[in-house]
Design an enzyme around this catalytic site. Structure first.
Site, short mmCIF file in Angstrom:
data_model
loop_
_atom_site.label_atom_id
_atom_site.label_comp_id
_atom_site.label_asym_id
_atom_site.label_seq_id
_atom_site.Cartn_x
_atom_site.Cartn_y
_atom_site.Cartn_z
N CYS A 111 0.90 -1.17 0.06
CA CYS A 111 -0.17 0.09 0.07
C CYS A 111 0.88 1.45 -0.18
O CYS A 111 0.37 2.42 -0.37
CB CYS A 111 -0.96 0.01 1.04
SG CYS A 111 -2.10 -1.13 0.93
N HIS A 252 -3.40 7.68 2.48
CA HIS A 252 -3.62 6.53 2.12
C HIS A 252 -4.99 6.34 2.77
O HIS A 252 -5.32 6.47 4.00
CB HIS A 252 -2.78 5.58 2.83
CG HIS A 252 -3.09 4.12 2.37
ND1 HIS A 252 -3.48 3.69 1.36
CD2 HIS A 252 -2.78 2.91 3.24
CE1 HIS A 252 -3.89 2.33 1.37
NE2 HIS A 252 -3.43 1.83 2.47
N ASN A 282 -10.07 0.62 0.42
CA ASN A 282 -8.53 0.70 0.31
C ASN A 282 -8.18 -0.01 -0.84
O ASN A 282 -8.31 -1.04 -1.07
CB ASN A 282 -7.92 -0.08 1.72
CG ASN A 282 -6.35 -0.09 1.47
OD1 ASN A 282 -5.69 0.25 0.57
ND2 ASN A 282 -5.82 -0.54 2.52
#
Ligand code: COA
Length: 326
Positions: A111, A252, A282
């Site tokens: 990520c 994020h 996400n």
């Protein structure tokens, strides 16, 4: 200076809502919204993949930058769901875009991939080795998730974002960078089987769930609450600005509770954070560039703004930059 000439993004058409998930999992819309802020996510169609999502996002970034694919001389794809284990996906994307025989490679920092890719791209451009870098963050987690595991599958969605970076004359505009990793937490986010440690054809007894994405959510949450505010504070200090000087934070999109906690701890007004987690969940490497593209297209970022890009995730890896938008 490093200029972001154009941004672009792409998400698949299919929407999977929390109410859809209620039908197959022991979960509820209320639980997911309260614990994560996510209402729905996008799921790639059977014919789509990380490459096709990347190409769609990249075309929009190139159009916004008014740069021809033939003028791109470096392409970096950040992903942890490449189309194949071998070979890498970036050359396929470069070929499909018509970039010619340019250097193109995949970078996997899960990520945190896109923000790591930003640092690599900016460094290579600053060195003078390349002129126009296409940086893409793209992931199709719907293909690696265990859809029976309510601890993880509710969190993720598919998407892609891209930016075209160019070095131009002018004062340096990356005011601060700060990157870290901690491999002692590697097992908190992992697909245990399929790598060189435990290959698919291993003689070991392989549990079905070990073929899929696995996460110790609580451990990851504890890590973020400890390390991410510290990273944000270091960035602000290195940039020699006050937290109130930040104009936009492209963070994020992992969990709204993490964003709220960081905003509070670092004394950054929550309005400065661009938030689209409710629509996409996400999207791993795509998370930051997808939010950045939406923020740019909505006119939330203007020349001279101080913008923070920040990512974190498997590795464990985290980091980001503060840049003056040009
Ligand atoms: N629906 C309903 N209940 C669920 C559930 C779901 N989807 N997932 C877990 N639960 C249950 C648990 O079984 C537990 O039940 P119990 O109390 O009876 O044991 C309860 O809800 C609380 O679980 P817990 O894991 O403590 O929840 P949490 O508040 O820590 O939230 C996460 C879970 C995953 C949302 C949270 O830990 C998180 O966001 N972690 C970070 C993950 C992340 O960002 N990863 C990506 C990094 S890039």
């Amino acid at each position: 200076m490093i200029k972001i000439l154009g941004t672009g993004s792409y998400v698949p058409e299919k929407i999977l809502t929390n109410f859809d998930l209620e039908k197959t999992l022991d979960t509820s819309d209320t639980w997911i919204v309260q614990r994560t802020g996510i209402h729905e996510r996008r799921i790639a169609a059977p014919e789509e993949s990380t490459v096709s999502l990347s190409v769609a996002a990249a075309k929009k970034a190139l159009a916004a930058a008014e740069v021809s694919p033939k003028d791109v001389d470096l392409l970096i794809l950040t992903t942890s769901t490449a189309d194949y284990q071998i070979s890498s996906s970036a050359p396929i994307i470069a070929n499909e875009l018509g970039c010619g025989k340019i250097p193109a490679f995949d970078l996997n920092a899960v990520c945190a991939g896109f923000v790591y890719g930003f640092c690599v791209a900016a460094g290579l451009l600053e060195s003078g080795m390349y002129k126009n870098c296409l940086l893409i963050g793209s992931d199709v987690y719907s293909r690696i998730l265990n859809w029976e595991d309510r601890n993880s599958c509710i969190l993720f969605g598919d998407g892609a974002g891209a930016i075209l970076l160019k070095k131009e004359n002018g004062a340096p505009n990356i005011l601060a960078h700060d990157y870290s990793s901690d491999g002692s937490g590697s097992a908190y986010i992992r697909i245990p089987v399929g790598g060189s440690k435990i290959p698919y054809n291993s003689n070991e007894n392989i549990a079905k769930e070990d073929l899929y994405f696995k996460m110790e959510g609580k451990k990851v949450y504890e890590f973020t609450i400890k390390e991410i505010p510290a990273c944000v504070k270091r960035l602000i200090e290195k940039a020699n600005i006050a937290s109130s000087d930040l104009d936009a934070v492209i963070f994020h999109q992992a969990n709204i509770r993490i964003i709220d906690a960081v905003a509070k701890d670092c004394e950054i007004p929550i309005e400065k954070f661009f938030i689209n987690i409710q629509k996409y969940g996400n999207t791993s490497s795509a998370s930051v560039p997808l939010a950045l593209d939406e923020a740019v297209r909505k006119g939330k970022i203007k020349t001279g703004d101080k913008v923070m890009l920040l990512g974190f995730g498997g590795g464990l890896s985290w980091g980001g930059v503060i840049l003056e938008w040009q």
